[in-house]
Motif scaffolding. Structure first.
Motif, PDB file in Angstrom:
ATOM      1  N   LEU A 190       8.440 -16.559  64.242  1.00 36.10           N
ATOM      2  CA  LEU A 190       9.557 -15.828  63.655  1.00 36.10           C
ATOM      3  C   LEU A 190       9.174 -14.367  63.399  1.00 36.10           C
ATOM      4  O   LEU A 190       9.904 -13.452  63.785  1.00 36.10           O
ATOM      5  CB  LEU A 190       9.994 -16.506  62.352  1.00 36.10           C
ATOM      6  N   ARG A 191       8.034 -14.157  62.764  1.00 36.26           N
ATOM      7  CA  ARG A 191       7.620 -12.788  62.439  1.00 36.26           C
ATOM      8  C   ARG A 191       7.377 -11.964  63.701  1.00 36.26           C
ATOM      9  O   ARG A 191       7.751 -10.798  63.776  1.00 36.26           O
ATOM     10  CB  ARG A 191       6.372 -12.804  61.566  1.00 36.26           C
ATOM     11  N   ASN A 192       6.752 -12.566  64.696  1.00 34.27           N
ATOM     12  CA  ASN A 192       6.499 -11.841  65.942  1.00 34.27           C
ATOM     13  C   ASN A 192       7.787 -11.524  66.693  1.00 34.27           C
ATOM     14  O   ASN A 192       7.866 -10.526  67.395  1.00 34.27           O
ATOM     15  CB  ASN A 192       5.525 -12.614  66.827  1.00 34.27           C
ATOM     16  N   LYS A 193       8.795 -12.353  66.538  1.00 30.75           N
ATOM     17  CA  LYS A 193      10.057 -12.130  67.245  1.00 30.75           C
ATOM     18  C   LYS A 193      10.954 -11.127  66.526  1.00 30.75           C
ATOM     19  O   LYS A 193      11.513 -10.241  67.163  1.00 30.75           O
ATOM     20  CB  LYS A 193      10.809 -13.446  67.436  1.00 30.75           C
ATOM     21  N   VAL A 194      11.108 -11.245  65.207  1.00 30.83           N
ATOM     22  CA  VAL A 194      12.072 -10.397  64.502  1.00 30.83           C
ATOM     23  C   VAL A 194      11.440  -9.219  63.771  1.00 30.83           C
ATOM     24  O   VAL A 194      12.151  -8.319  63.339  1.00 30.83           O
ATOM     25  CB  VAL A 194      12.956 -11.204  63.527  1.00 30.83           C
ATOM     26  N   GLY A 195      10.132  -9.224  63.607  1.00 33.51           N
ATOM     27  CA  GLY A 195       9.496  -8.115  62.881  1.00 33.51           C
ATOM     28  C   GLY A 195       9.917  -8.130  61.426  1.00 33.51           C
ATOM     29  O   GLY A 195       9.735  -9.112  60.731  1.00 33.51           O
ATOM     30  N   GLY A 196      10.509  -7.047  60.993  1.00 33.56           N
ATOM     31  CA  GLY A 196      10.953  -6.968  59.613  1.00 33.56           C
ATOM     32  C   GLY A 196       9.851  -6.457  58.708  1.00 33.56           C
ATOM     33  O   GLY A 196       8.820  -5.956  59.156  1.00 33.56           O
ATOM     34  N   SER A 197      10.093  -6.571  57.418  1.00 35.90           N
ATOM     35  CA  SER A 197       9.146  -6.067  56.426  1.00 35.90           C
ATOM     36  C   SER A 197       9.155  -6.964  55.197  1.00 35.90           C
ATOM     37  O   SER A 197       9.953  -7.891  55.101  1.00 35.90           O
ATOM     38  CB  SER A 197       9.523  -4.637  56.032  1.00 35.90           C
ATOM     39  N   MET A 198       8.263  -6.642  54.269  1.00 36.97           N
ATOM     40  CA  MET A 198       8.191  -7.344  52.990  1.00 36.97           C
ATOM     41  C   MET A 198       7.965  -8.847  53.171  1.00 36.97           C
ATOM     42  O   MET A 198       8.498  -9.661  52.425  1.00 36.97           O
ATOM     43  CB  MET A 198       9.450  -7.088  52.148  1.00 36.97           C
ATOM     44  N   TRP A 199       7.173  -9.223  54.149  1.00 37.46           N
ATOM     45  CA  TRP A 199       6.902 -10.625  54.403  1.00 37.46           C
ATOM     46  C   TRP A 199       6.029 -11.212  53.300  1.00 37.46           C
ATOM     47  O   TRP A 199       5.067 -10.587  52.852  1.00 37.46           O
ATOM     48  CB  TRP A 199       6.179 -10.796  55.736  1.00 37.46           C
ATOM     49  N   SER A 200       6.368 -12.423  52.905  1.00 35.31           N
ATOM     50  CA  SER A 200       5.554 -13.172  51.953  1.00 35.31           C
ATOM     51  C   SER A 200       5.632 -14.640  52.339  1.00 35.31           C
ATOM     52  O   SER A 200       6.723 -15.200  52.473  1.00 35.31           O
ATOM     53  CB  SER A 200       6.073 -12.978  50.529  1.00 35.31           C
ATOM     54  N   VAL A 201       4.473 -15.247  52.546  1.00 32.35           N
ATOM     55  CA  VAL A 201       4.382 -16.668  52.877  1.00 32.35           C
ATOM     56  C   VAL A 201       3.346 -17.271  51.947  1.00 32.35           C
ATOM     57  O   VAL A 201       2.249 -16.736  51.804  1.00 32.35           O
ATOM     58  CB  VAL A 201       3.979 -16.882  54.354  1.00 32.35           C
ATOM     59  N   SER A 202       3.709 -18.392  51.318  1.00 32.68           N
ATOM     60  CA  SER A 202       2.748 -19.027  50.408  1.00 32.68           C
ATOM     61  C   SER A 202       2.943 -20.540  50.406  1.00 32.68           C
ATOM     62  O   SER A 202       4.026 -21.048  50.655  1.00 32.68           O
ATOM     63  CB  SER A 202       2.890 -18.471  48.994  1.00 32.68           C
ATOM     64  N   LEU A 203       1.833 -21.220  50.119  1.00 35.98           N
ATOM     65  CA  LEU A 203       1.852 -22.662  49.852  1.00 35.98           C
ATOM     66  C   LEU A 203       1.790 -22.772  48.341  1.00 35.98           C
ATOM     67  O   LEU A 203       0.759 -22.447  47.739  1.00 35.98           O
ATOM     68  CB  LEU A 203       0.641 -23.358  50.470  1.00 35.98           C
ATOM     69  N   ASP A 204       2.881 -23.181  47.749  1.00 31.20           N
ATOM     70  CA  ASP A 204       3.020 -23.153  46.296  1.00 31.20           C
ATOM     71  C   ASP A 204       2.557 -21.786  45.788  1.00 31.20           C
ATOM     72  O   ASP A 204       3.168 -20.787  46.131  1.00 31.20           O
ATOM     73  CB  ASP A 204       2.325 -24.337  45.641  1.00 31.20           C
ATOM     74  N   ASP A 205       1.475 -21.684  45.042  1.00 31.68           N
ATOM     75  CA  ASP A 205       1.040 -20.395  44.500  1.00 31.68           C
ATOM     76  C   ASP A 205      -0.023 -19.690  45.350  1.00 31.68           C
ATOM     77  O   ASP A 205      -0.512 -18.633  44.973  1.00 31.68           O
ATOM     78  CB  ASP A 205       0.478 -20.582  43.086  1.00 31.68           C
ATOM     79  N   MET A 206      -0.390 -20.263  46.496  1.00 31.36           N
ATOM     80  CA  MET A 206      -1.439 -19.687  47.322  1.00 31.36           C
ATOM     81  C   MET A 206      -0.835 -18.845  48.454  1.00 31.36           C
ATOM     82  O   MET A 206      -0.173 -19.371  49.352  1.00 31.36           O
ATOM     83  CB  MET A 206      -2.305 -20.782  47.935  1.00 31.36           C
ATOM     84  N   GLU A 207      -1.034 -17.532  48.379  1.00 33.41           N
ATOM     85  CA  GLU A 207      -0.520 -16.615  49.399  1.00 33.41           C
ATOM     86  C   GLU A 207      -1.257 -16.854  50.721  1.00 33.41           C
ATOM     87  O   GLU A 207      -2.475 -16.984  50.746  1.00 33.41           O
ATOM     88  CB  GLU A 207      -0.713 -15.171  48.942  1.00 33.41           C
ATOM     89  N   ILE A 208      -0.502 -16.904  51.812  1.00 35.59           N
ATOM     90  CA  ILE A 208      -1.077 -17.063  53.146  1.00 35.59           C
ATOM     91  C   ILE A 208      -1.121 -15.679  53.788  1.00 35.59           C
ATOM     92  O   ILE A 208      -0.082 -15.033  53.941  1.00 35.59           O
ATOM     93  CB  ILE A 208      -0.240 -18.020  54.022  1.00 35.59           C
ATOM     94  N   PRO A 209      -2.302 -15.204  54.172  1.00 39.15           N
ATOM     95  CA  PRO A 209      -2.400 -13.855  54.732  1.00 39.15           C
ATOM     96  C   PRO A 209      -1.924 -13.788  56.186  1.00 39.15           C
ATOM     97  O   PRO A 209      -1.995 -14.767  56.925  1.00 39.15           O
ATOM     98  CB  PRO A 209      -3.895 -13.546  54.639  1.00 39.15           C
ATOM     99  N   TRP A 210      -1.470 -12.611  56.562  1.00 36.27           N
ATOM    100  CA  TRP A 210      -1.120 -12.312  57.955  1.00 36.27           C
ATOM    101  C   TRP A 210      -2.361 -11.702  58.606  1.00 36.27           C
ATOM    102  O   TRP A 210      -2.948 -10.758  58.080  1.00 36.27           O
ATOM    103  CB  TRP A 210       0.035 -11.325  58.003  1.00 36.27           C
ATOM    104  N   ASP A 211      -2.773 -12.240  59.721  1.00 38.68           N
ATOM    105  CA  ASP A 211      -3.935 -11.737  60.449  1.00 38.68           C
ATOM    106  C   ASP A 211      -3.447 -10.740  61.499  1.00 38.68           C
ATOM    107  O   ASP A 211      -2.832 -11.129  62.497  1.00 38.68           O
ATOM    108  CB  ASP A 211      -4.679 -12.897  61.104  1.00 38.68           C
ATOM    109  N   GLU A 212      -3.724  -9.456  61.253  1.00 40.80           N
ATOM    110  CA  GLU A 212      -3.291  -8.398  62.179  1.00 40.80           C
ATOM    111  C   GLU A 212      -3.949  -8.542  63.552  1.00 40.80           C
ATOM    112  O   GLU A 212      -3.347  -8.194  64.565  1.00 40.80           O
ATOM    113  CB  GLU A 212      -3.614  -7.017  61.597  1.00 40.80           C
ATOM    114  N   GLY A 213      -5.171  -9.033  63.591  1.00 42.72           N
ATOM    115  CA  GLY A 213      -5.890  -9.174  64.855  1.00 42.72           C
ATOM    116  C   GLY A 213      -5.246 -10.170  65.802  1.00 42.72           C
ATOM    117  O   GLY A 213      -5.134  -9.937  67.000  1.00 42.72           O
ATOM    118  N   SER A 214      -4.819 -11.296  65.263  1.00 44.15           N
ATOM    119  CA  SER A 214      -4.225 -12.338  66.105  1.00 44.15           C
ATOM    120  C   SER A 214      -2.702 -12.394  65.973  1.00 44.15           C
ATOM    121  O   SER A 214      -2.059 -13.218  66.624  1.00 44.15           O
ATOM    122  CB  SER A 214      -4.807 -13.704  65.731  1.00 44.15           C
ATOM    123  N   ASN A 215      -2.127 -11.519  65.129  1.00 43.76           N
ATOM    124  CA  ASN A 215      -0.684 -11.527  64.883  1.00 43.76           C
ATOM    125  C   ASN A 215      -0.197 -12.925  64.523  1.00 43.76           C
ATOM    126  O   ASN A 215       0.717 -13.464  65.147  1.00 43.76           O
ATOM    127  CB  ASN A 215       0.113 -10.975  66.067  1.00 43.76           C
TER     128      ASN A 215
END
Length: 117
Positions: free
Chosen positions: A86-111
Motif C-alpha cells: 500500500l505505501r509503495n503504491k500510494v505514497g502519502g505522508s504521516m505513516w504510522s504502523v504499530s502492533l498494539d503499542d509497538m511502532e513498526i519502523p519503515w526500512d528506507e533501504g528495502s522500502n
C-alpha cells in the motif's frame, strides 16, 4: 485473544472512490484463502482542505490478529506485506504502523515494513 495492527497515513488521493481500499481488503482475504482471522478494516476517512484547496485524505484502521504460535507470526508478516504494498503504491505522508503499542519502523533501504520475529 489477539493483538491488533494499527495503520494510518495521509494522501491526496481518494482511495475509497478509486477502489484501492477495497483492493487491499481483497488482497488480505486472498492471503488467507478467503478465511482471515479478521477482515481488513478501514475507518471512515477524514477529509481536510489544505492550502490552495488541496484535499488531504486521512486514512486509518485496525485489524485484529491471532496470537497463537502457528498463525500469529504469519498474520503479522502478511499484514506488513499488505501495508508495504500500500505505501509503495500510494505514497502519502504521516505513516504510522504499530502492533498494539509497538511502532513498526519503515526500512528506507528495502522500502518495506519489517519486524524481527
Amino acid at each position: 485473544m489477539g493483538i491488533s495492527i494499527y495503520y494510518q497515513f495521509q494522501t491526496g488521493e481518494d482511495l475509497l472512490r478509486n477502489g484501492y481500499l477495497q483492493e487491499v481488503e481483497r488482497m488480505w482475504d486472498t492471503m488467507f484463502e478467503g478465511v482471515p482471522y479478521e477482515s481488513w478494516c478501514w475507518y471512515e476517512p477524514k477529509i481536510e482542505k489544505g492550502l490552495f484547496r488541496k484535499t488531504k485524505y486521512c486514512y486509518e484502521g485496525a485489524t485484529q490478529l491471532p496470537m497463537d504460535e502457528e498463525e500469529g507470526p504469519l498474520s503479522v508478516l502478511k499484514s506488513l506485506e499488505v501495508l508495504t504494498e500500500l505505501r509503495n503504491k500510494v505514497g502519502g505522508s504521516m505513516w504510522s504502523v504499530s502492533l498494539d503499542d509497538m511502532e513498526i519502523p519503515w526500512d528506507e533501504g528495502s522500502n518495506s515494513y519489517s519486524i524481527e520475529m
